[in-house]
Design a protein around this motif. Structure first.
Motif, PDB file in Angstrom:
ATOM      1  N   VAL A   1     -45.593   8.293  21.600  1.00  0.00           N
ATOM      2  CA  VAL A   1     -45.474   9.541  22.010  1.00  0.00           C
ATOM      3  C   VAL A   1     -46.747  10.348  21.634  1.00  0.00           C
ATOM      4  CG1 VAL A   1     -44.204  11.956  22.299  1.00  0.00           C
ATOM      5  CG2 VAL A   1     -43.287   9.548  22.363  1.00  0.00           C
ATOM      6  N   GLU A   2     -46.998  10.296  20.403  1.00  0.00           N
ATOM      7  CA  GLU A   2     -48.230  11.016  19.700  1.00  0.00           C
ATOM      8  C   GLU A   2     -49.378  10.485  20.383  1.00  0.00           C
ATOM      9  OE1 GLU A   2     -48.647  10.515  15.651  1.00  0.00           O
ATOM     10  OE2 GLU A   2     -48.079  12.482  15.203  1.00  0.00           O
ATOM     11  N   ALA A   3     -49.603   9.402  20.583  1.00  0.00           N
ATOM     12  CA  ALA A   3     -50.793   8.651  21.260  1.00  0.00           C
ATOM     13  C   ALA A   3     -50.876   9.134  22.658  1.00  0.00           C
ATOM     14  CB  ALA A   3     -50.710   7.337  21.260  1.00  0.00           C
ATOM     15  N   ALA A   4     -49.905   9.249  23.454  1.00  0.00           N
ATOM     16  CA  ALA A   4     -50.001   9.626  24.931  1.00  0.00           C
ATOM     17  C   ALA A   4     -50.464  11.137  24.613  1.00  0.00           C
ATOM     18  CB  ALA A   4     -48.542   9.598  25.273  1.00  0.00           C
TER      19      ALA A   4
ATOM     20  N   VAL B   1     -46.264  12.619  29.552  1.00  0.00           N
ATOM     21  CA  VAL B   1     -45.578  11.863  28.397  1.00  0.00           C
ATOM     22  C   VAL B   1     -44.336  11.197  28.726  1.00  0.00           C
ATOM     23  CG1 VAL B   1     -44.739  12.187  26.347  1.00  0.00           C
ATOM     24  CG2 VAL B   1     -46.659  13.109  26.924  1.00  0.00           C
ATOM     25  N   LEU B   2     -43.610  12.030  29.518  1.00  0.00           N
ATOM     26  CA  LEU B   2     -42.089  11.671  29.988  1.00  0.00           C
ATOM     27  C   LEU B   2     -42.222  10.549  31.032  1.00  0.00           C
ATOM     28  CD1 LEU B   2     -39.183  12.770  29.555  1.00  0.00           C
ATOM     29  CD2 LEU B   2     -39.601  13.889  31.826  1.00  0.00           C
ATOM     30  N   TRP B   3     -43.220  10.617  32.110  1.00  0.00           N
ATOM     31  CA  TRP B   3     -42.979   9.680  33.087  1.00  0.00           C
ATOM     32  C   TRP B   3     -43.614   8.444  32.675  1.00  0.00           C
ATOM     33  CZ3 TRP B   3     -39.387   9.566  36.375  1.00  0.00           C
ATOM     34  CH2 TRP B   3     -38.604  10.530  36.882  1.00  0.00           C
ATOM     35  N   GLU B   4     -44.814   8.495  31.943  1.00  0.00           N
ATOM     36  CA  GLU B   4     -45.655   7.247  31.625  1.00  0.00           C
ATOM     37  C   GLU B   4     -45.113   6.598  30.314  1.00  0.00           C
ATOM     38  OE1 GLU B   4     -48.624   6.181  32.745  1.00  0.00           O
ATOM     39  OE2 GLU B   4     -48.739   7.807  34.573  1.00  0.00           O
ATOM     40  N   VAL B   5     -44.549   7.278  29.526  1.00  0.00           N
ATOM     41  CA  VAL B   5     -44.291   6.624  28.490  1.00  0.00           C
ATOM     42  C   VAL B   5     -42.581   6.697  27.929  1.00  0.00           C
ATOM     43  CG1 VAL B   5     -44.694   6.685  25.718  1.00  0.00           C
ATOM     44  CG2 VAL B   5     -46.584   7.189  27.196  1.00  0.00           C
ATOM     45  N   GLN B   6     -42.125   7.846  27.813  1.00  0.00           N
ATOM     46  CA  GLN B   6     -40.795   8.062  27.480  1.00  0.00           C
ATOM     47  C   GLN B   6     -39.630   7.309  28.325  1.00  0.00           C
ATOM     48  OE1 GLN B   6     -41.106  12.331  26.830  1.00  0.00           O
ATOM     49  NE2 GLN B   6     -40.563  12.046  24.706  1.00  0.00           N
ATOM     50  N   ILE B   7     -39.780   7.674  29.544  1.00  0.00           N
ATOM     51  CA  ILE B   7     -38.716   7.260  30.607  1.00  0.00           C
ATOM     52  C   ILE B   7     -39.029   5.536  30.705  1.00  0.00           C
ATOM     53  CG2 ILE B   7     -37.887   7.031  32.893  1.00  0.00           C
ATOM     54  CD1 ILE B   7     -38.014   9.824  32.833  1.00  0.00           C
ATOM     55  N   PRO B   8     -40.133   5.062  30.915  1.00  0.00           N
ATOM     56  CA  PRO B   8     -40.174   3.540  30.912  1.00  0.00           C
ATOM     57  C   PRO B   8     -39.523   2.736  29.583  1.00  0.00           C
ATOM     58  CG  PRO B   8     -42.279   4.601  31.644  1.00  0.00           C
ATOM     59  CD  PRO B   8     -41.622   5.709  31.280  1.00  0.00           C
ATOM     60  N   LEU B   9     -40.010   3.412  28.560  1.00  0.00           N
ATOM     61  CA  LEU B   9     -39.551   2.936  27.359  1.00  0.00           C
ATOM     62  C   LEU B   9     -38.105   3.066  27.136  1.00  0.00           C
ATOM     63  CD1 LEU B   9     -42.894   3.401  24.871  1.00  0.00           C
ATOM     64  CD2 LEU B   9     -42.116   1.298  26.026  1.00  0.00           C
ATOM     65  N   ALA B  10     -37.661   4.126  27.689  1.00  0.00           N
ATOM     66  CA  ALA B  10     -36.175   4.410  27.260  1.00  0.00           C
ATOM     67  C   ALA B  10     -35.271   3.656  28.369  1.00  0.00           C
ATOM     68  CB  ALA B  10     -35.850   5.849  27.446  1.00  0.00           C
ATOM     69  N   MET B  11     -35.817   3.046  29.263  1.00  0.00           N
ATOM     70  CA  MET B  11     -35.262   2.661  30.542  1.00  0.00           C
ATOM     71  C   MET B  11     -34.160   1.423  30.091  1.00  0.00           C
ATOM     72  SD  MET B  11     -34.926   3.322  33.520  1.00  0.00           S
ATOM     73  CE  MET B  11     -35.984   3.921  34.806  1.00  0.00           C
TER      74      MET B  11
ATOM     75  N   GLY C   1     -49.641   2.375  17.927  1.00  0.00           N
ATOM     76  CA  GLY C   1     -49.405   3.637  18.940  1.00  0.00           C
ATOM     77  C   GLY C   1     -49.906   2.978  20.424  1.00  0.00           C
ATOM     78  N   LEU C   2     -49.727   1.777  20.702  1.00  0.00           N
ATOM     79  CA  LEU C   2     -50.195   1.357  21.903  1.00  0.00           C
ATOM     80  C   LEU C   2     -48.893   1.176  22.705  1.00  0.00           C
ATOM     81  CD1 LEU C   2     -52.110  -2.201  20.974  1.00  0.00           C
ATOM     82  CD2 LEU C   2     -53.142  -0.019  21.794  1.00  0.00           C
ATOM     83  N   PHE C   3     -49.002   1.395  24.175  1.00  0.00           N
ATOM     84  CA  PHE C   3     -47.867   1.644  24.991  1.00  0.00           C
ATOM     85  C   PHE C   3     -47.558   0.145  25.574  1.00  0.00           C
ATOM     86  CE2 PHE C   3     -50.904   4.893  26.216  1.00  0.00           C
ATOM     87  CZ  PHE C   3     -50.274   5.940  25.361  1.00  0.00           C
ATOM     88  N   PRO C   4     -46.343  -0.436  24.747  1.00  0.00           N
ATOM     89  CA  PRO C   4     -45.777  -1.387  24.704  1.00  0.00           C
ATOM     90  C   PRO C   4     -45.423  -1.988  26.336  1.00  0.00           C
ATOM     91  CG  PRO C   4     -44.214  -0.183  23.831  1.00  0.00           C
ATOM     92  CD  PRO C   4     -45.077   0.646  23.952  1.00  0.00           C
TER      93      PRO C   4
ATOM     94  N   GLY D   1     -55.000  -8.777  30.719  1.00  0.00           N
ATOM     95  CA  GLY D   1     -53.810  -8.799  31.610  1.00  0.00           C
ATOM     96  C   GLY D   1     -52.534  -8.974  30.676  1.00  0.00           C
ATOM     97  N   TYR D   2     -52.682  -9.011  29.684  1.00  0.00           N
ATOM     98  CA  TYR D   2     -51.622  -9.348  28.476  1.00  0.00           C
ATOM     99  C   TYR D   2     -50.764  -8.022  28.081  1.00  0.00           C
ATOM    100  CZ  TYR D   2     -52.553 -14.393  28.198  1.00  0.00           C
ATOM    101  OH  TYR D   2     -52.904 -15.621  28.542  1.00  0.00           O
ATOM    102  N   LEU D   3     -49.634  -8.061  27.618  1.00  0.00           N
ATOM    103  CA  LEU D   3     -49.032  -6.914  26.838  1.00  0.00           C
ATOM    104  C   LEU D   3     -49.345  -6.908  25.643  1.00  0.00           C
ATOM    105  CD1 LEU D   3     -45.313  -6.959  28.627  1.00  0.00           C
ATOM    106  CD2 LEU D   3     -47.222  -5.567  28.934  1.00  0.00           C
ATOM    107  N   PRO D   4     -49.400  -5.641  24.743  1.00  0.00           N
ATOM    108  CA  PRO D   4     -49.854  -5.562  23.581  1.00  0.00           C
ATOM    109  C   PRO D   4     -49.044  -6.589  22.464  1.00  0.00           C
ATOM    110  CG  PRO D   4     -49.871  -3.523  24.430  1.00  0.00           C
ATOM    111  CD  PRO D   4     -49.320  -4.387  25.498  1.00  0.00           C
ATOM    112  N   ALA D   5     -47.697  -6.787  22.983  1.00  0.00           N
ATOM    113  CA  ALA D   5     -46.920  -7.475  22.106  1.00  0.00           C
ATOM    114  C   ALA D   5     -47.303  -8.882  21.879  1.00  0.00           C
ATOM    115  CB  ALA D   5     -45.521  -7.634  22.595  1.00  0.00           C
ATOM    116  N   SER D   6     -48.179  -9.483  22.651  1.00  0.00           N
ATOM    117  CA  SER D   6     -48.580 -10.555  22.525  1.00  0.00           C
ATOM    118  C   SER D   6     -50.048 -10.960  21.884  1.00  0.00           C
ATOM    119  CB  SER D   6     -48.720 -11.653  24.234  1.00  0.00           C
ATOM    120  OG  SER D   6     -49.402 -10.570  25.183  1.00  0.00           O
TER     121      SER D   6
END
Lengths: 319, 395
Positions: free
Chosen positions: A196-199, A209-219, B119-122, B162-167
């Motif tokens: 979240v900090e990174a976003a 932050v909500l739509w790009e990061v939090q909601i997708p990751l909380a899905m 802090g990557l977006f997984p 094209g990969y996700l960070p986890a890989s």
């Protein structure tokens, strides 16, 4: 002696001397609300009945032979082939048991209740996650909603909204919404603080932050909440039939009341099959393999890959 | 260093954690200690009146143990944490005063950040991660993917787009983190212990990669570290923090040769001094023989007086050779007084900014090494004994 004992009796049991008139307070409040605010509550009915009627119309107007493949394809896309096959078989069984219409009514009733749970529950859950003050207010209300026996608020709901499907949906909402709110909050709080900090550090607004990061990751967690919400809503179908909600629940109620065990059993079987079906579908969505994008799985993936192959074949033959 | 223009200027920065920081701030201004403030108000002093300037193109390392306030400090610079008091100027604009909207613009364009655990977006692919800053800025999808791929090429990860960070492995993930920070073309890079979650080998590789990139890109980097080795390797200057205070700000060499107190002395014990100390800082000023000015006789006298075995011959400031006392003593009675005929033109010579670890092999000739400055002029000599004396930690 007897009188002194009576005095001691009174002293030791003060509850006999005085009891709070809460009963009449509540009665007065409800009567006052019914009396003065009826139009307001009738107005609340409107969006519910609109959605409910719309969904029910769709489910009942489309003939089973057309609806079945549509449901099959949608479930295949959302949850995979195996669960799609199970759903189709379950619905066909229910059809041959002669309860197609009741099943569709229950399904649309559920659909409406769950839709409103999503529309109301997820925003509240998000608000709770981002603001501790709101959370502190909402949590005890949720506890209250989950612990209060259903029948206690069934009566005031009937007094305020009357009987029928809309009060049924509202009663279902009260039972079914807490898990969705709780798990939405949990899901959003669980998102790694650093992510979240990174976003934020890259200039996102709160909304981004909500739509790009939090909601997708909380899905995943939100969908687990949705699963519980659907199960809770299904458990309400029999109780809702007490205030004249038609469908499979009504069959169980009537069957039990008239000792028609056969009817009650078929109703119960119908509810059970729907429950299994919806549980599997929502679980499959929640645990879905996110490595494969939606364009690459289900019927859409199937068609797209065919199209691609054909294109590749035609360019090959063309050259 | 390259261009000593201040890019980030921090003045009297104070951060106090807690619900009502004003009261705690008052106590701090009255001179109460961190522990006293915690005891009285329950507030934690995160940063205690810190001031420093970071110049353009500099790698400024903030070093300290956990809890020293270094992470708080770096987060104040892009206002992930709001300072309680003080000023933070980025290009003369006070970050502590501007509104949220302007702050967001600065994050979009001027300051980017690399995180300890990446802090990557997984849920986003590598290329989407790198393009994130541009997406938020509203750059078209095609353009931002293009730019992201270019940046991935800089860190050598194009084939993983094209990969996700986890890989990806830890080191590769942090390269993605670095690429994400570089993709926005921000001039200031905040790096919050970026390599501390990596294996030692990968860490060293990443440090070298950063130095290599920095040579090309000349970013202003504020780098947080808890590792003194890393700090002296990367930093042009180092600020050592303890309990929210800055104990010392110095170049790596100054830190090692001139530690401010025992705390820093304890830190630098583990440092390989030979890697940090430069010949220039231990070079001894010594008498030289200047061609066409000095006479061999006086030179020999001086050498005898100072007990020197050899003397460097200098022409117009540049060292041209070395001549030993024996040669000189033998030549003078014979009347051979042309020094350029007597001297040995083959001698060890290094630049003043060469680290000591790179000069050991030059002692094979058993001559003191001549140290020259950037223009090649003679600065002094470094003898073997000087090197040993300076790298022993007992100084």
């Amino acid at each position: 002696m007897a009188s002194s004992l009576g005095g001691a009796d009174k002293l030791l049991n003060p509850f006999k001397i005085y009891s709070l008139p809460v009963e009449s307070w509540i009665n007065h409040t409800i009567f006052f609300l019914v009396d003065r605010l009826r139009p307001f509550f009738q107005a609340i009915r409107f969006p519910f009945s609109l959605v409910l009627d719309g969904i029910e119309w769709v489910f009942l107007a489309i003939p089973p032979l057309i609806l079945l493949p549509i449901i099959g394809l949608v479930v295949w896309q959302l949850a995979g082939r195996r669960i799609a096959i199970f759903s189709i078989v379950a619905l066909i069984v229910l059809g041959f048991l002669g309860v197609w219409q009741e099943t569709m009514m229950t399904l649309s009733f559920m659909g409406t209740a769950v839709l409103f749970c999503i529309l109301i529950g997820i925003p509240i859950g998000i608000a709770c996650a981002s603001n501790y003050r709101i959370d502190r207010v909402v949590q005890p209300i949720l506890d209250f909603m989950q612990t209060l026996p259903l029948f206690i608020y069934l009566v005031p709901i009937v007094m305020l909204f009357g009987i029928g499907k809309v009060p049924g949906v509202i009663a279902t909402l009260i039972v079914a919404i807490p898990p969705l709110i709780r798990l939405t909050t949990l899901g959003i709080r669980q998102v790694s603080k650093e992510v979240v900090e990174a976003a934020i550090a890259f200039g996102s607004t709160k909304r981004q932050v909500l739509w790009e990061v939090q909601i997708p990751l909380a899905m995943r967690t939100i969908l687990a909440g949705l699963n519980q919400t659907i199960m809770a809503a299904l458990s309400m179908t029999v109780i809702a039939s007490m205030i004249a909600v038609e469908g499979l629940g009504m069959m169980v109620l009537r069957g039990t009341a008239s000792l028609n065990i056969g009817q009650a059993s078929i109703g119960g079987l119908g509810i059970a099959l729907l429950a299994i079906m919806l549980d599997r579908i929502t679980q499959a969505i929640g645990q879905g393999n996110h490595q494969v994008s939606w364009q690459e799985r289900g019927p859409i993936g199937f068609i797209l890959s065919k199209v691609k192959n054909k294109k590749a074949a035609s360019t090959y033959s063309g050259s | 260093m390259v261009n000593a223009k201040p890019k980030v200027r921090i003045e009297h920065l104070i951060k106090i954690y807690g619900e009502k920081p004003r009261a705690a701030l008052q106590l701090f201004r009255e001179g109460k200690s961190r522990d006293a403030i915690l005891q009285v108000t329950g507030h934690v002093l995160g940063i205690a009146d810190v001031s420093f300037t970071v110049n353009q193109g500099e790698v400024f390392v903030v070093m300290g143990l956990s809890g020293s306030g270094k992470s708080t400090l770096i987060r104040c610079i892009n206002r992930l944490i709001k300072p309680t008091s003080g000023h933070i100027y980025i290009d003369d604009e006070d970050i502590a005063l501007i509104n949220e909207e302007r702050m967001r613009e600065i994050r979009l364009t001027k300051v980017s950040m690399v995180f300890q655990h990446f802090g990557l977006f997984p849920h986003k692919t590598v290329v989407e991660n790198v393009a994130y800053g541009l997406k938020i800025r509203g750059v078209e999808k095609k353009q931002r993917s293009q730019k992201a791929l270019e940046t991935l090429e800089v860190v050598g990860l194009t084939q993983w787009a094209g990969y996700l960070p986890a890989s990806l492995s830890g080191g590769m993930q942090q390269r993605v983190g670095l690429a994400r920070a570089l993709a926005t073309d921000a001039e200031i890079l905040l790096m919050d212990e970026p390599f501390s979650a990596l294996d030692p080998l990968i860490r060293r590789e990443m440090q070298e990669e950063l130095l290599r990139l920095q040579k090309k890109l000349h970013k202003t980097i504020i780098f947080i570290s808890h590792d003194i080795q890393e700090s002296v390797k990367l930093g042009s200057r180092i600020a050592v923090m303890k309990d929210g205070y800055i104990v010392q700000i110095a170049t790596p060499e100054e830190l090692i040769t001139n530690p401010a107190d025992n705390y820093i002395r304890a830190f630098i014990q583990d440092v390989n001094r030979a890697q940090v100390l430069k010949t220039g800082s231990i070079a001894r000023q010594i008498i030289t023989f200047t061609v066409e000015e000095d006479s061999p006789q006086t030179a020999l006298e001086k050498m005898l007086y100072q007990n020197l075995k050899q003397i460097y011959v200098v022409r117009q400031g540049f060292p041209v050779g070395v001549v030993s006392r024996e040669t000189l003593a033998a030549a003078i009675p014979e009347g051979r007084e042309d020094i350029t005929q007597l001297m040995q033109a083959d001698f060890p010579q290094v630049n003043a900014d060469t680290t000591l670890e790179n000069i050991f092999h030059l002692y094979q000739q058993e001559l003191p090494i001549a140290v020259v400055d950037e223009s090649g002029k003679f600065k002094g000599v470094v003898e073997q004994s000087d090197v040993f004396a300076s790298i022993s930690s007992l100084t």
